[in-house]
Design a protein around this motif. Structure first.
Motif, PDB file in Angstrom:
ATOM      1  N   ASN A   1       7.172  22.302 -18.070  1.00 29.29           N
ATOM      2  CA  ASN A   1       6.661  20.944 -17.890  1.00 29.29           C
ATOM      3  C   ASN A   1       5.144  20.905 -17.815  1.00 29.29           C
ATOM      4  OD1 ASN A   1       6.426  22.257 -15.488  1.00 29.29           O
ATOM      5  ND2 ASN A   1       7.576  20.792 -14.266  1.00 29.29           N
TER       6      ASN A   1
ATOM      7  N   GLY B   1      -1.197  33.830  -9.521  1.00 31.96           N
ATOM      8  CA  GLY B   1      -0.472  33.317  -8.358  1.00 31.96           C
ATOM      9  C   GLY B   1       1.013  33.176  -8.647  1.00 31.96           C
ATOM     10  N   GLN B   2       1.614  32.140  -8.068  1.00 29.76           N
ATOM     11  CA  GLN B   2       3.058  31.922  -8.298  1.00 29.76           C
ATOM     12  C   GLN B   2       3.337  31.643  -9.768  1.00 29.76           C
ATOM     13  OE1 GLN B   2       4.744  28.845  -5.532  1.00 29.76           O
ATOM     14  NE2 GLN B   2       2.582  28.743  -4.994  1.00 29.76           N
TER      15      GLN B   2
ATOM     16  N   ALA C   1      -4.893  26.813  -9.243  1.00 30.15           N
ATOM     17  CA  ALA C   1      -5.972  26.017  -8.643  1.00 30.15           C
ATOM     18  C   ALA C   1      -7.280  26.802  -8.658  1.00 30.15           C
ATOM     19  CB  ALA C   1      -5.602  25.634  -7.202  1.00 30.15           C
TER      20      ALA C   1
ATOM     21  N   VAL D   1      -8.681  38.256   1.738  1.00 32.69           N
ATOM     22  CA  VAL D   1      -9.640  37.649   2.660  1.00 32.69           C
ATOM     23  C   VAL D   1      -8.961  37.502   4.015  1.00 32.69           C
ATOM     24  CG1 VAL D   1     -11.085  35.651   3.112  1.00 32.69           C
ATOM     25  CG2 VAL D   1     -10.772  36.449   0.770  1.00 32.69           C
TER      26      VAL D   1
ATOM     27  N   GLN E   1      14.776  28.371 -12.978  1.00 32.17           N
ATOM     28  CA  GLN E   1      14.128  29.123 -14.068  1.00 32.17           C
ATOM     29  C   GLN E   1      14.562  30.579 -14.050  1.00 32.17           C
ATOM     30  OE1 GLN E   1      10.053  28.490 -13.176  1.00 32.17           O
ATOM     31  NE2 GLN E   1       9.956  26.530 -14.215  1.00 32.17           N
TER      32      GLN E   1
ATOM     33  N   ASP F   1      -1.450  24.254  -3.823  1.00 35.97           N
ATOM     34  CA  ASP F   1      -0.298  24.264  -2.913  1.00 35.97           C
ATOM     35  C   ASP F   1      -0.675  24.420  -1.440  1.00 35.97           C
ATOM     36  OD1 ASP F   1       1.265  24.041  -5.130  1.00 35.97           O
ATOM     37  OD2 ASP F   1       2.510  25.807  -4.728  1.00 35.97           O
TER      38      ASP F   1
ATOM     39  N   ARG G   1       2.998  21.709  -7.841  1.00 38.61           N
ATOM     40  CA  ARG G   1       3.201  21.864  -9.281  1.00 38.61           C
ATOM     41  C   ARG G   1       1.976  22.531  -9.886  1.00 38.61           C
ATOM     42  NH1 ARG G   1       7.728  20.987  -8.853  1.00 38.61           N
ATOM     43  NH2 ARG G   1       9.037  19.286  -9.562  1.00 38.61           N
ATOM     44  N   CYS G   2       2.208  23.210 -10.994  1.00 39.68           N
ATOM     45  CA  CYS G   2       1.141  23.898 -11.684  1.00 39.68           C
ATOM     46  C   CYS G   2       0.039  22.907 -12.117  1.00 39.68           C
ATOM     47  CB  CYS G   2       1.768  24.554 -12.907  1.00 39.68           C
ATOM     48  SG  CYS G   2       0.885  25.917 -13.481  1.00 39.68           S
TER      49      CYS G   2
ATOM     50  N   GLU H   1      -9.117  37.761  -5.162  1.00 38.47           N
ATOM     51  CA  GLU H   1      -7.660  37.620  -5.245  1.00 38.47           C
ATOM     52  C   GLU H   1      -6.983  38.825  -4.588  1.00 38.47           C
ATOM     53  OE1 GLU H   1      -5.049  35.561  -6.180  1.00 38.47           O
ATOM     54  OE2 GLU H   1      -3.829  37.316  -5.700  1.00 38.47           O
ATOM     55  N   ARG H   2      -5.915  38.530  -3.843  1.00 34.72           N
ATOM     56  CA  ARG H   2      -5.183  39.529  -3.054  1.00 34.72           C
ATOM     57  C   ARG H   2      -4.346  40.471  -3.921  1.00 34.72           C
ATOM     58  NH1 ARG H   2      -0.051  38.223   0.109  1.00 34.72           N
ATOM     59  NH2 ARG H   2       0.221  37.046  -1.807  1.00 34.72           N
TER      60      ARG H   2
HETATM   61  C1  LIG Z   1       8.999  31.303  -9.875  1.00 35.18           C
HETATM   62  C2  LIG Z   1       8.197  30.029  -9.884  1.00 35.18           C
HETATM   63  C3  LIG Z   1       8.319  29.135 -10.942  1.00 35.18           C
HETATM   64  C4  LIG Z   1       7.553  27.954 -10.979  1.00 35.18           C
HETATM   65  N1  LIG Z   1       7.696  27.105 -12.031  1.00 35.18           N
HETATM   66  C5  LIG Z   1       6.945  25.977 -12.105  1.00 35.18           C
HETATM   67  C6  LIG Z   1       7.058  25.110 -13.215  1.00 35.18           C
HETATM   68  O1  LIG Z   1       7.846  25.333 -14.125  1.00 35.18           O
HETATM   69  N2  LIG Z   1       6.262  24.013 -13.251  1.00 35.18           N
HETATM   70  C7  LIG Z   1       5.377  23.723 -12.265  1.00 35.18           C
HETATM   71  O2  LIG Z   1       4.664  22.729 -12.371  1.00 35.18           O
HETATM   72  N3  LIG Z   1       5.264  24.521 -11.183  1.00 35.18           N
HETATM   73  C8  LIG Z   1       6.033  25.640 -11.083  1.00 35.18           C
HETATM   74  N4  LIG Z   1       5.953  26.466  -9.981  1.00 35.18           N
HETATM   75  C9  LIG Z   1       5.011  26.087  -8.911  1.00 35.18           C
HETATM   76  C10 LIG Z   1       3.581  26.467  -9.307  1.00 35.18           C
HETATM   77  O3  LIG Z   1       3.558  27.774  -9.820  1.00 35.18           O
HETATM   78  C11 LIG Z   1       2.657  26.350  -8.101  1.00 35.18           C
HETATM   79  O4  LIG Z   1       2.666  24.997  -7.699  1.00 35.18           O
HETATM   80  C12 LIG Z   1       1.240  26.782  -8.424  1.00 35.18           C
HETATM   81  O5  LIG Z   1       1.211  28.141  -8.802  1.00 35.18           O
HETATM   82  C13 LIG Z   1       0.317  26.577  -7.226  1.00 35.18           C
HETATM   83  O6  LIG Z   1      -0.933  27.078  -7.568  1.00 35.18           O
HETATM   84  P1  LIG Z   1      -2.017  27.478  -6.456  1.00 35.18           P
HETATM   85  O7  LIG Z   1      -3.173  28.014  -7.219  1.00 35.18           O
HETATM   86  O8  LIG Z   1      -2.230  26.343  -5.547  1.00 35.18           O
HETATM   87  O9  LIG Z   1      -1.342  28.614  -5.580  1.00 35.18           O
HETATM   88  P2  LIG Z   1      -0.645  29.995  -5.940  1.00 35.18           P
HETATM   89  O10 LIG Z   1      -0.077  29.967  -7.300  1.00 35.18           O
HETATM   90  O11 LIG Z   1       0.267  30.262  -4.797  1.00 35.18           O
HETATM   91  O12 LIG Z   1      -1.853  31.044  -5.939  1.00 35.18           O
HETATM   92  C14 LIG Z   1      -2.492  31.424  -4.747  1.00 35.18           C
HETATM   93  C15 LIG Z   1      -3.167  32.770  -4.945  1.00 35.18           C
HETATM   94  O13 LIG Z   1      -3.932  33.091  -3.773  1.00 35.18           O
HETATM   95  C16 LIG Z   1      -3.778  34.474  -3.473  1.00 35.18           C
HETATM   96  N5  LIG Z   1      -4.037  34.673  -2.035  1.00 35.18           N
HETATM   97  C17 LIG Z   1      -3.275  34.263  -0.989  1.00 35.18           C
HETATM   98  N6  LIG Z   1      -3.852  34.617   0.181  1.00 35.18           N
HETATM   99  C18 LIG Z   1      -4.988  35.271  -0.132  1.00 35.18           C
HETATM  100  C19 LIG Z   1      -6.013  35.888   0.637  1.00 35.18           C
HETATM  101  N7  LIG Z   1      -5.994  35.861   1.991  1.00 35.18           N
HETATM  102  N8  LIG Z   1      -7.049  36.502  -0.005  1.00 35.18           N
HETATM  103  C20 LIG Z   1      -7.112  36.504  -1.371  1.00 35.18           C
HETATM  104  N9  LIG Z   1      -6.157  35.931  -2.157  1.00 35.18           N
HETATM  105  C21 LIG Z   1      -5.118  35.313  -1.544  1.00 35.18           C
HETATM  106  C22 LIG Z   1      -2.337  34.767  -3.846  1.00 35.18           C
HETATM  107  O14 LIG Z   1      -2.118  36.166  -4.065  1.00 35.18           O
HETATM  108  C23 LIG Z   1      -2.175  33.919  -5.114  1.00 35.18           C
HETATM  109  O15 LIG Z   1      -2.499  34.658  -6.279  1.00 35.18           O
HETATM  110  C24 LIG Z   1       6.678  27.656  -9.911  1.00 35.18           C
HETATM  111  C25 LIG Z   1       6.571  28.547  -8.835  1.00 35.18           C
HETATM  112  C26 LIG Z   1       7.314  29.725  -8.815  1.00 35.18           C
HETATM  113  C27 LIG Z   1       7.188  30.678  -7.648  1.00 35.18           C
END
Ligand SMILES: Cc1cc2nc3c(=O)[nH]c(=O)nc-3n(C[C@H](O)[C@H](O)[C@H](O)COP(=O)(O)OP(=O)(O)OC[C@H]3O[C@@H](n4cnc5c(N)ncnc54)[C@H](O)[C@@H]3O)c2cc1C
Length: 560
Positions: A269, A259-260, A234, A303, A380, A519, A527-528, A253-254
């Motif tokens: 997918n 991220g995940q 995101a 943060v 996975q 998320d 989802r990604c 970024e922390r």
């Molecule tokens: C092992 C695994 C496999 C996955 N496989 C799939 C898949 O095949 N298909 C799919 O669609 N989805 C998959 N997902 C889910 C998908 O990865 C997540 O839905 C997606 O990464 C969410 O993105 P996001 O940017 O919202 O949050 P995140 O990916 O959680 O990123 C948030 C970021 O914010 C940072 N952060 C948190 N707090 C702070 C702070 N206070 N200060 C600074 N930085 C901070 C974190 O370190 C992190 O890097 C998977 C998840 C995991 C864990």
């Protein structure tokens, strides 16, 4: 089909060089002149017009020639755009002439000239791959494979694409020799050896980041159009769209970009990748794309607080640094849930893991390992780790994996020979001395089983990263950030919102100018692709908010 070497070291045509001229200037080079050296930041990009530039790396202790660029060829790799420290030195070896572009000018040029941009970016990415496969050693991390601190440092380096060589105290004779050479006792490990033989004993990840040249300088007096907190899908998507649309963007970024998603062994997918793509690769490309458009990414930086000062939104990092922005995007995602079992923290990083990246894959080679969970991320991990482990035990609370795992993954998991599924089971105890050695599980019939294992992988869901927002923006009962129509009415019936003359935009929180995507947002699809979509969408609301901006006055400041 061009070879990797051809992609990494292309020759630009005369017309492509002419097109680049308006962003740079031509200057003479003399033999022996150093154009940039290892450790430099913000170094220029050079196209050789006449003469030659030699690229040398010293990570193995002695100079090693990586390439010699002749007329039509150019210098640089991903760090030309990322702002990280250079890994190599570029020196003229013959009298001649170069076209020099600053990093900022190169960004504009690759944006304006897509054909040249594609050649340059592909070359940058491929050069890094070739450098690593050609024996580039990077920093050295010396420690025991059983040490949680060593795991923390390797995990940080892997996830941030820091080139490093791992030297295991338990099995590598070189470890003792190196420690003796530096006068460091084994008890002080893990040790990181950086440039010019400087070493750090058990550094924090921030210190390791500095040693590897990751951090980006922050000017506290600067007022950014947008601060993105969190560099998962995101946050990176928002950075790409906002920077490409001319906003000044800083991402904080922390731990690591990606991220995940960056910890996912294979995302199958995500639209446009029919064969699937590793999460790390997808996110590395996204990071380069954001940096290509001029977004800056600073890490590691946690943060801890959000507030408003004289109408400007201010975030405060754990080290006290304050950063000012006209708008903030909360993209902090979720944090893996921990198992409620005794001694868990004792084994975290020493047998208990929350991801299945390259680091963990190496740890479980030919071992019996245990994966807890029955969602897609567990699925996975089972597929990925079963290729290396001798046996994979899956502990699932449910009897029916299909309840929470996609059908294609269930089918695949159930067909793998070395996977044993323990249905209706939970983990009841962890055993070991310094490192995990065994776990106990109990099934719903009350039968207890002891499994010998050095690796327990937990994929049991996640909670939002919103502790830094409490008291400042409205959260739902589970701690996710509410936005748009989900913001409680009483939070919108305030002078603050009356002054805006509107209600929150779809992805705007209860605090005007503060948005949430991915998320971390209440009601989002985890989802990604949806995180990427929300990050992109948030930018259009951010434009609207900037256009209609009226300075926010006294509003609450988050706890901590
Ligand atoms: C092992 C695994 C496999 C996955 N496989 C799939 C898949 O095949 N298909 C799919 O669609 N989805 C998959 N997902 C889910 C998908 O990865 C997540 O839905 C997606 O990464 C969410 O993105 P996001 O940017 O919202 O949050 P995140 O990916 O959680 O990123 C948030 C970021 O914010 C940072 N952060 C948190 N707090 C702070 C702070 N206070 N200060 C600074 N930085 C901070 C974190 O370190 C992190 O890097 C998977 C998840 C995991 C864990």
């Amino acid at each position: 089909m061009p070879s990797e070497h051809d992609i990494a070291f292309p020759r630009l045509s005369r017309s492509q060089i002419d097109a680049l001229r308006r962003w740079g200037h031509v200057r003479a080079i003399a033999p022996g002149e150093v154009l940039f050296k290892e450790g430099d930041r913000g170094f220029s990009f050079y196209v050789v017009l006449e003469g030659a530039i030699e690229i040398v790396e010293q990570s193995r202790g002695t100079p090693h020639e990586v390439a010699v660029h002749g007329p039509g060829e150019f210098t640089g790799d991903v760090d030309t755009l990322s702002g990280r420290a250079a890994l190599v030195t570029g020196r003229a070896t013959a009298p001649g002439e170069v076209l020099e572009l600053t990093a900022a000018a190169l960004r504009q040029a690759v944006d304006a000239l897509p054909e040249v941009g594609e050649i340059v970016l592909k070359a940058f990415l491929t050069r890094r791959t070739l450098l690593l496969s050609d024996g580039f050693e990077g920093i050295k991390i010396i420690g025991s494979r059983f040490s949680p601190d060593a795991h923390r440092l390797r995990d940080f380096a892997t996830r941030n694409a820091i080139p490093f060589t791992w030297i295991d105290l338990e099995s590598d004779e070189q470890a003792e020799t190196l420690l003796r050479q530096f006068g460091v006792p084994a008890s002080a490990t893990p040790v990181v050896i950086g440039r010019e033989g400087r070493y750090l004993a058990n550094p924090t990840v921030a210190e390791l980041g500095r040693c590897a040249g990751l951090e980006v300088a922050i000017d506290p007096s600067e007022l950014h159009d947008l601060i993105v907190v969190g560099a998962g899908p995101a946050g990176l998507a928002a950075a790409v769209y906002a920077a490409s649309e001319g906003l000044d963007v800083l991402v904080v970024e922390r731990i690591a970009t990606g991220g995940q998603a960056g910890t996912s062994s294979r995302i199958e997918n995500y639209l446009g990748f029919p064969m699937g793509i590793s999460g790390a690769e997808l996110m590395r490309n996204a990071q380069l794309q954001a940096q290509k458009f001029g977004a800056r990414i600073t890490l590691p930086g946690t943060v801890q607080r959000l507030g408003i000062d004289a109408g400007v939104r201010v975030i405060t990092l754990a080290d006290g640094t304050k950063i000012r922005g006209k708008c903030i995007l909360v993209a902090t995602g979720v944090e893996y849930r921990r198992l409620d079992v005794a001694r868990l923290s004792e084994f975290e990083g020493a047998g208990v893991y929350y991801a299945a990246t390259e680091t963990e894959t190496k740890l479980c080679r030919n071992e019996d390992i245990v994966i807890v969970g029955a969602g897609n991320s567990a699925g996975q991990a089972i597929v990925a780790l079963s290729r290396y482990a001798r046996r994979v035990h899956v502990v699932a609370r449910t009897r029916d994996l299909g309840k929470s795992m996609s059908r294609y993954l269930v089918d695949r998991v159930e067909q793998i020979d070395n996977v044993v599924i323990h249905r209706g089971a939970v983990v009841t105890a962890l055993e070991g001395d310094g490192h995990l050695q065994a776990i106990r599980i109990r099934d719903d019939a009350g039968v207890e089983t002891r499994l010998n294992t050095p690796g327990l992988f937990l994929f049991i869901g996640a909670d939002p990263h919103t502790e830094w927002l409490s008291g400042c923006v409205q959260l739902d009962k589970k701690g996710f950030v509410t936005t748009g129509g989900a913001v409680p009415l009483e939070a919108v019936r305030t002078d603050l919102w009356r002054a805006q003359g509107r209600t929150p935009f779809f992805l705007e929180t209860s605090l005007p100018g503060v948005f949430a995507a991915g998320d971390v947002r209440s009601g989002s699809i985890k989802r990604c692709a949806s995180a990427v979509g929300e990050g992109a969408m948030a930018v259009s609301f951010i434009h609207a908010s900037l256009d209609a901006a009226s300075p926010a006055k006294d509003v609450p400041t988050s706890a901590k």
